[in-house]
Design a protein around this motif. Structure first.
Motif, PDB file in Angstrom:
ATOM      1  N   HIS A  20      -9.924  -5.698  11.435  1.00 14.07           N
ATOM      2  CA  HIS A  20      -9.118  -4.679  10.948  1.00 14.07           C
ATOM      3  C   HIS A  20      -9.345  -3.599   9.576  1.00 14.07           C
ATOM      4  O   HIS A  20     -10.598  -4.202   9.134  1.00 14.07           O
ATOM      5  CB  HIS A  20      -7.672  -5.592  10.558  1.00 14.07           C
TER       6      HIS A  20
ATOM      7  N   VAL B 137      -7.771  -1.820   5.803  1.00 17.25           N
ATOM      8  CA  VAL B 137      -6.502  -1.922   5.032  1.00 17.25           C
ATOM      9  C   VAL B 137      -6.183  -0.212   4.860  1.00 17.25           C
ATOM     10  O   VAL B 137      -7.330   0.500   4.414  1.00 17.25           O
ATOM     11  CB  VAL B 137      -6.778  -2.453   3.645  1.00 17.25           C
TER      12      VAL B 137
ATOM     13  N   TYR C 169       0.165  -1.522   0.880  1.00 25.40           N
ATOM     14  CA  TYR C 169      -1.062  -1.866   1.642  1.00 25.40           C
ATOM     15  C   TYR C 169      -0.519  -2.065   2.942  1.00 25.40           C
ATOM     16  O   TYR C 169       0.437  -3.163   3.137  1.00 25.40           O
ATOM     17  CB  TYR C 169      -1.991  -2.701   0.967  1.00 25.40           C
ATOM     18  N   TYR C 170      -1.165  -1.691   3.888  1.00 29.02           N
ATOM     19  CA  TYR C 170      -1.104  -1.994   5.444  1.00 29.02           C
ATOM     20  C   TYR C 170      -2.294  -2.695   6.044  1.00 29.02           C
ATOM     21  O   TYR C 170      -3.343  -2.054   5.769  1.00 29.02           O
ATOM     22  CB  TYR C 170      -0.570  -1.072   6.305  1.00 29.02           C
ATOM     23  N   LYS C 171      -2.302  -3.657   6.852  1.00 28.59           N
ATOM     24  CA  LYS C 171      -3.522  -4.285   7.662  1.00 28.59           C
ATOM     25  C   LYS C 171      -3.117  -3.636   8.964  1.00 28.59           C
ATOM     26  O   LYS C 171      -2.236  -3.846   9.533  1.00 28.59           O
ATOM     27  CB  LYS C 171      -3.335  -5.716   7.728  1.00 28.59           C
TER      28      LYS C 171
ATOM     29  N   ASP D 171      -4.977  -3.309  12.610  1.00 33.08           N
ATOM     30  CA  ASP D 171      -5.937  -3.671  13.501  1.00 33.08           C
ATOM     31  C   ASP D 171      -6.719  -2.484  14.394  1.00 33.08           C
ATOM     32  O   ASP D 171      -5.812  -1.634  14.642  1.00 33.08           O
ATOM     33  CB  ASP D 171      -5.213  -4.744  14.822  1.00 33.08           C
TER      34      ASP D 171
ATOM     35  N   THR E  35     -14.968  -7.619   0.674  1.00 32.84           N
ATOM     36  CA  THR E  35     -13.639  -7.396  -0.404  1.00 32.84           C
ATOM     37  C   THR E  35     -13.774  -8.210  -1.455  1.00 32.84           C
ATOM     38  O   THR E  35     -14.655  -9.106  -1.762  1.00 32.84           O
ATOM     39  CB  THR E  35     -12.350  -7.865   0.355  1.00 32.84           C
TER      40      THR E  35
ATOM     41  N   SER F 228     -15.308  -8.255  11.179  1.00 26.74           N
ATOM     42  CA  SER F 228     -13.819  -7.970  10.739  1.00 26.74           C
ATOM     43  C   SER F 228     -13.165  -7.278  11.763  1.00 26.74           C
ATOM     44  O   SER F 228     -13.797  -6.665  12.653  1.00 26.74           O
ATOM     45  CB  SER F 228     -13.483  -7.246   9.295  1.00 26.74           C
TER      46      SER F 228
END
Length: 96
Positions: A57, A59, A66-68, A70, A39, A55
């Motif tokens: 998750h 995005v 914006y949503y995280k 998993d 990022t 990582s």
């Protein structure tokens, strides 16, 4: 997304065969590990890139938000298993 996660796991486990030019010259595969978990962090004068090897998750951007999301089962520090295609579709439906 599910197949991208499987590819990511192959990259991290170094299970990909190197690409070969004209059947003779193997290419370095190190650049693949930067495809995931990287990022850009904005800075006052200059932005920096940050890379996290493992990582858990992704995005998702939907309608300007914006949503995280998993995408792996398992506790941190254990063998992670990617969510199934159906599980990812269910989560994406909730976001959309």
């Amino acid at each position: 997304i599910h197949h991208m996660l499987r590819f990511k796991d192959m990259v991290e486990a170094e299970k990909l065969e190197p690409m070969v030019i004209r059947g003779l010259i193997p290419l370095c595969m190190r650049q693949y590990e930067r495809m995931f978990g990287t990022t850009r962090i904005p800075g006052r004068e200059c932005d920096t890139l940050e890379h996290t090897k493992f990582s858990r998750h992704i995005v998702v951007c939907s309608r300007g938000h914006y949503y995280k999301l998993d995408v792996y089962h398992g506790a941190k520090g254990t063998m992670l298993k990617p969510y199934s295609t159906e599980e990812i579709e269910q989560q994406l439906a909730l976001i959309m």
